[in-house]
Design an enzyme around this catalytic site. Structure first.
Site, mmCIF file in Angstrom:
data_model
loop_
_atom_site.group_PDB
_atom_site.id
_atom_site.type_symbol
_atom_site.label_atom_id
_atom_site.label_comp_id
_atom_site.label_asym_id
_atom_site.label_seq_id
_atom_site.Cartn_x
_atom_site.Cartn_y
_atom_site.Cartn_z
ATOM 1 N N HIS A 6 0.835 -1.197 0.000
ATOM 2 C CA HIS A 6 0.000 0.000 0.000
ATOM 3 C C HIS A 6 0.873 1.252 0.000
ATOM 4 C CE1 HIS A 6 1.017 -0.681 4.221
ATOM 5 N NE2 HIS A 6 1.023 0.645 4.298
ATOM 6 N N HIS B 259 5.728 5.446 -1.603
ATOM 7 C CA HIS B 259 6.452 4.206 -1.847
ATOM 8 C C HIS B 259 5.590 3.037 -1.386
ATOM 9 C CE1 HIS B 259 7.199 4.895 2.429
ATOM 10 N NE2 HIS B 259 7.396 3.585 2.524
#
Length: 193
Positions: free
Chosen positions: A49, A132
């Site tokens: 995620h 990220h």
């Protein structure tokens, strides 16, 4: 704090998740690293995620207060177009894949999400957004594996995809031995035009 309220907290964050085919593409790219570095603590692919706001440990009732405002935010927003690209590491301990695409839109969305959280009266540490996906963590006795795995991702460019849902996520971190697992408390589709 009595025993009843002690057990009614959850570690919470708000996030976006890549679609399954984009995650599969990255997992294929990671194949050689999975084989070469089996001792690294690899995150489950279903848990990948992009964190927009990390709220920490909250009472379950407080997490529930976020549902309606986040649903309203998602209903008014359009999906964000993103892609995964390259790799890197934090402190030779955490392996990540980078995010590119509509980063301005991603930062605006994160700002709106954080604004909703503040309006709900939830205190949290505001960290700069560094988009990220966390992929793995090294073991204390093996910092070089993360650096080598990151180098192996340097040339990776994933296909573009739409982040179509906003996720309110709870985790079991600190709940005992074993891997961290995440679960959606709730998720909402972006419905804006």
């Amino acid at each position: 704090m009595n025993e009843q309220t002690q057990g009614s907290t959850v570690r919470v964050f708000i996030a976006l998740a890549p679609p399954d085919d984009a995650k599969d593409e990255l997992a294929r790219e990671l194949g050689p690293a999975y084989e070469a570095y089996p001792r690294m603590r690899w995150n489950r692919i279903e848990d990948w995620h992009i964190t927009l706001a990390f709220l920490g440990e909250l009472p379950v009732a407080t997490a529930a207060l976020l549902r309606a405002p986040l649903a309203g935010l998602a209903a008014a927003r359009r999906p964000v177009r993103l892609a995964m690209r390259g790799g890197g590491h934090f402190d030779e301990r955490v392996l990540w894949s980078g995010i590119e695409g509509d980063l301005d839109g991603l930062h605006r969305l994160a700002g709106e999400v954080r604004g909703v959280v503040r309006e709900c009266g939830v205190d949290f540490e505001e960290r700069p957004l560094r988009p990220h996906l966390t992929l793995a963590r090294s073991r204390r006795d093996d910092p070089s594996s993360v650096v080598k795995a990151a180098a192996g991702l340097a040339g990776f460019t994933g296909r573009p995809w739409q982040a179509r849902r906003l996720h309110l996520v709870g985790s079991n971190i600190g709940r005992g031995p074993g891997a961290i697992h995440y679960r959606d408390i709730e998720a909402w589709s972006f419905e804006g035009h």
